[in-house]
Design a protein around this motif. Sequence first.
Motif, PDB file in Angstrom:
ATOM      1  N   ALA A 207      22.643  17.090 -22.248  1.00 30.14           N
ATOM      2  CA  ALA A 207      21.655  16.551 -21.308  1.00 30.14           C
ATOM      3  C   ALA A 207      20.873  15.409 -21.948  1.00 30.14           C
ATOM      4  O   ALA A 207      20.590  14.381 -21.315  1.00 30.14           O
ATOM      5  CB  ALA A 207      20.708  17.658 -20.856  1.00 30.14           C
ATOM      6  N   ALA A 208      20.528  15.575 -23.233  1.00 34.12           N
ATOM      7  CA  ALA A 208      19.792  14.522 -23.942  1.00 34.12           C
ATOM      8  C   ALA A 208      20.644  13.259 -24.073  1.00 34.12           C
ATOM      9  O   ALA A 208      20.151  12.140 -23.912  1.00 34.12           O
ATOM     10  CB  ALA A 208      19.372  15.028 -25.321  1.00 34.12           C
ATOM     11  N   LEU A 209      21.930  13.439 -24.361  1.00 37.44           N
ATOM     12  CA  LEU A 209      22.833  12.295 -24.479  1.00 37.44           C
ATOM     13  C   LEU A 209      22.936  11.549 -23.148  1.00 37.44           C
ATOM     14  O   LEU A 209      22.856  10.308 -23.106  1.00 37.44           O
ATOM     15  CB  LEU A 209      24.221  12.764 -24.918  1.00 37.44           C
ATOM     16  CG  LEU A 209      25.305  11.676 -24.964  1.00 37.44           C
ATOM     17  CD1 LEU A 209      24.987  10.651 -26.040  1.00 37.44           C
ATOM     18  CD2 LEU A 209      26.675  12.284 -25.192  1.00 37.44           C
ATOM     19  N   MET A 210      23.098  12.303 -22.062  1.00 39.90           N
ATOM     20  CA  MET A 210      23.174  11.660 -20.747  1.00 39.90           C
ATOM     21  C   MET A 210      21.877  10.926 -20.410  1.00 39.90           C
ATOM     22  O   MET A 210      21.887   9.814 -19.875  1.00 39.90           O
ATOM     23  CB  MET A 210      23.471  12.706 -19.675  1.00 39.90           C
ATOM     24  CG  MET A 210      24.894  13.220 -19.690  1.00 39.90           C
ATOM     25  SD  MET A 210      25.200  14.364 -18.317  1.00 39.90           S
ATOM     26  CE  MET A 210      26.964  14.637 -18.501  1.00 39.90           C
ATOM     27  N   GLY A 211      20.737  11.560 -20.750  1.00 41.57           N
ATOM     28  CA  GLY A 211      19.453  10.907 -20.496  1.00 41.57           C
ATOM     29  C   GLY A 211      19.303   9.614 -21.279  1.00 41.57           C
ATOM     30  O   GLY A 211      18.773   8.620 -20.789  1.00 41.57           O
ATOM     31  N   HIS A 212      19.819   9.640 -22.504  1.00 42.15           N
ATOM     32  CA  HIS A 212      19.764   8.448 -23.347  1.00 42.15           C
ATOM     33  C   HIS A 212      20.578   7.311 -22.737  1.00 42.15           C
ATOM     34  O   HIS A 212      20.103   6.171 -22.620  1.00 42.15           O
ATOM     35  CB  HIS A 212      20.292   8.796 -24.740  1.00 42.15           C
ATOM     36  CG  HIS A 212      20.462   7.624 -25.636  1.00 42.15           C
ATOM     37  ND1 HIS A 212      19.444   7.128 -26.422  1.00 42.15           N
ATOM     38  CD2 HIS A 212      21.537   6.828 -25.880  1.00 42.15           C
ATOM     39  CE1 HIS A 212      19.884   6.091 -27.103  1.00 42.15           C
ATOM     40  NE2 HIS A 212      21.154   5.883 -26.798  1.00 42.15           N
ATOM     41  N   GLU A 213      21.823   7.617 -22.349  1.00 44.29           N
ATOM     42  CA  GLU A 213      22.678   6.584 -21.766  1.00 44.29           C
ATOM     43  C   GLU A 213      22.162   6.128 -20.406  1.00 44.29           C
ATOM     44  O   GLU A 213      22.273   4.954 -20.053  1.00 44.29           O
ATOM     45  CB  GLU A 213      24.120   7.094 -21.647  1.00 44.29           C
ATOM     46  CG  GLU A 213      24.785   7.436 -22.980  1.00 44.29           C
ATOM     47  CD  GLU A 213      24.765   6.282 -23.970  1.00 44.29           C
ATOM     48  OE1 GLU A 213      24.756   5.112 -23.532  1.00 44.29           O
ATOM     49  OE2 GLU A 213      24.741   6.542 -25.188  1.00 44.29           O
ATOM     50  N   LEU A 214      21.588   7.065 -19.645  1.00 46.68           N
ATOM     51  CA  LEU A 214      21.011   6.703 -18.351  1.00 46.68           C
ATOM     52  C   LEU A 214      19.845   5.728 -18.519  1.00 46.68           C
ATOM     53  O   LEU A 214      19.653   4.819 -17.699  1.00 46.68           O
ATOM     54  CB  LEU A 214      20.546   7.961 -17.613  1.00 46.68           C
ATOM     55  CG  LEU A 214      19.987   7.736 -16.203  1.00 46.68           C
ATOM     56  CD1 LEU A 214      21.065   7.176 -15.291  1.00 46.68           C
ATOM     57  CD2 LEU A 214      19.439   9.050 -15.639  1.00 46.68           C
ATOM     58  N   ALA A 215      19.078   5.900 -19.601  1.00 50.38           N
ATOM     59  CA  ALA A 215      17.975   4.971 -19.876  1.00 50.38           C
ATOM     60  C   ALA A 215      18.511   3.560 -20.105  1.00 50.38           C
ATOM     61  O   ALA A 215      17.909   2.574 -19.663  1.00 50.38           O
ATOM     62  CB  ALA A 215      17.181   5.439 -21.090  1.00 50.38           C
ATOM     63  N   HIS A 216      19.648   3.458 -20.797  1.00 53.07           N
ATOM     64  CA  HIS A 216      20.267   2.134 -20.984  1.00 53.07           C
ATOM     65  C   HIS A 216      20.600   1.491 -19.637  1.00 53.07           C
ATOM     66  O   HIS A 216      20.405   0.294 -19.444  1.00 53.07           O
ATOM     67  CB  HIS A 216      21.555   2.266 -21.808  1.00 53.07           C
ATOM     68  CG  HIS A 216      21.323   2.423 -23.281  1.00 53.07           C
ATOM     69  ND1 HIS A 216      20.432   1.652 -23.986  1.00 53.07           N
ATOM     70  CD2 HIS A 216      21.892   3.262 -24.191  1.00 53.07           C
ATOM     71  CE1 HIS A 216      20.452   2.005 -25.258  1.00 53.07           C
ATOM     72  NE2 HIS A 216      21.327   2.986 -25.405  1.00 53.07           N
ATOM     73  N   VAL A 217      21.106   2.311 -18.709  1.00 51.09           N
ATOM     74  CA  VAL A 217      21.470   1.788 -17.387  1.00 51.09           C
ATOM     75  C   VAL A 217      20.225   1.384 -16.610  1.00 51.09           C
ATOM     76  O   VAL A 217      20.129   0.260 -16.090  1.00 51.09           O
ATOM     77  CB  VAL A 217      22.275   2.845 -16.588  1.00 51.09           C
ATOM     78  CG1 VAL A 217      22.515   2.350 -15.159  1.00 51.09           C
ATOM     79  CG2 VAL A 217      23.595   3.132 -17.283  1.00 51.09           C
ATOM     80  N   ASN A 218      19.256   2.315 -16.503  1.00 53.11           N
ATOM     81  CA  ASN A 218      18.060   2.054 -15.699  1.00 53.11           C
ATOM     82  C   ASN A 218      17.240   0.884 -16.216  1.00 53.11           C
ATOM     83  O   ASN A 218      16.664   0.125 -15.433  1.00 53.11           O
ATOM     84  CB  ASN A 218      17.185   3.304 -15.645  1.00 53.11           C
ATOM     85  CG  ASN A 218      17.807   4.413 -14.817  1.00 53.11           C
ATOM     86  OD1 ASN A 218      18.705   4.166 -14.013  1.00 53.11           O
ATOM     87  ND2 ASN A 218      17.344   5.644 -15.015  1.00 53.11           N
ATOM     88  N   GLU A 219      17.177   0.749 -17.536  1.00 50.82           N
ATOM     89  CA  GLU A 219      16.401  -0.337 -18.137  1.00 50.82           C
ATOM     90  C   GLU A 219      17.230  -1.608 -18.328  1.00 50.82           C
ATOM     91  O   GLU A 219      16.731  -2.595 -18.845  1.00 50.82           O
ATOM     92  CB  GLU A 219      15.822   0.108 -19.483  1.00 50.82           C
ATOM     93  CG  GLU A 219      14.875   1.298 -19.402  1.00 50.82           C
ATOM     94  CD  GLU A 219      13.658   1.001 -18.545  1.00 50.82           C
ATOM     95  OE1 GLU A 219      13.155  -0.148 -18.601  1.00 50.82           O
ATOM     96  OE2 GLU A 219      13.231   1.904 -17.805  1.00 50.82           O
ATOM     97  N   ARG A 220      18.499  -1.576 -17.941  1.00 49.73           N
ATOM     98  CA  ARG A 220      19.405  -2.733 -17.986  1.00 49.73           C
ATOM     99  C   ARG A 220      19.578  -3.268 -19.407  1.00 49.73           C
ATOM    100  O   ARG A 220      19.737  -4.464 -19.617  1.00 49.73           O
ATOM    101  CB  ARG A 220      18.903  -3.844 -17.056  1.00 49.73           C
ATOM    102  CG  ARG A 220      18.545  -3.387 -15.680  1.00 49.73           C
ATOM    103  CD  ARG A 220      18.047  -4.494 -14.798  1.00 49.73           C
ATOM    104  NE  ARG A 220      19.153  -5.237 -14.189  1.00 49.73           N
ATOM    105  CZ  ARG A 220      18.958  -6.262 -13.349  1.00 49.73           C
ATOM    106  NH1 ARG A 220      17.744  -6.664 -13.050  1.00 49.73           N
ATOM    107  NH2 ARG A 220      19.990  -6.894 -12.834  1.00 49.73           N
TER     108      ARG A 220
END
Length: 271
Positions: free
Chosen positions: A213-226
């Motif tokens: 879950a932490a890994l997905m949250g980390h990668e999702l932050a890359h997407v959301n923050e562009r």
Amino acid sequence: MKAKYFDGKSSKAHEVEVQKIGDDIRILFPDGSNVFWKGGDTSVDSMSSSEKYLISYGDFPQQRLELMGSEAKVFLDIANKNNRIASLYQLALSMSIPKMLIIGLCILSVTIWSYISWVSPFIGERVAQMMPIEAEIAMGDRLYSSISTTIDIDTTKSALLMDFYNECGFQSEYPISIEYADEDVVNAFAVPGGRILIYEGIIQEMESWEELAALMGHELAHVNERHSFIQLARTLSGYLIISALTGDIGGVSAIIIENVNQIYQLSFSRN
């Protein structure tokens, strides 16, 4: 202000009014006529402690203005500016070719360094902000298509990863798609527009679902923050700003695909 004007043809002084117009000087005579001096052709001949200043103009025989008082400094600025330009020009002419080449290379190096360090990041971020999300998604899909041809994707495990992602309740305005790469690589990365790739190697290292879950949250932050898109925009700012202004999204995609290695470098960033 008032001044004395010498026409260069005689020693007779004419009482005149002088005006500063930009970098030029206008000389007004009592009869209403006037003379116009271009600032680039003026020079300071002499200055004295009594605040008397002499400014010359043109070629021989030179015209001259004699000015008094602190107000004259406004007109001296015009002449001094020209003197500095002339001095730099003479200095350049006196240099040897090797020295000129060295100075030219130094200036070029500083210019390139300034562009890479300051101008390119600024332009890149502004261009990234100008790009609509739809264009970023289309670009990411094209980029992912190029990447995925070299990766073994496990569709069954990819579906399980998506189920896990949805159960975690993450939020994003991007259409997130998570793929499982069946390769022994301890890594994961996000592509602009919502594509996330997680390798089997990093999943095998995990000891709990919280780590996934932490890994997905980390990668999702890359997407959301562009993050990856902004970094690519910084690297390719020259191409991107032209494409953004012309609407050539296809051209941007092609350029980014040629620089796909930037995505892999970004995947190791933990900031």
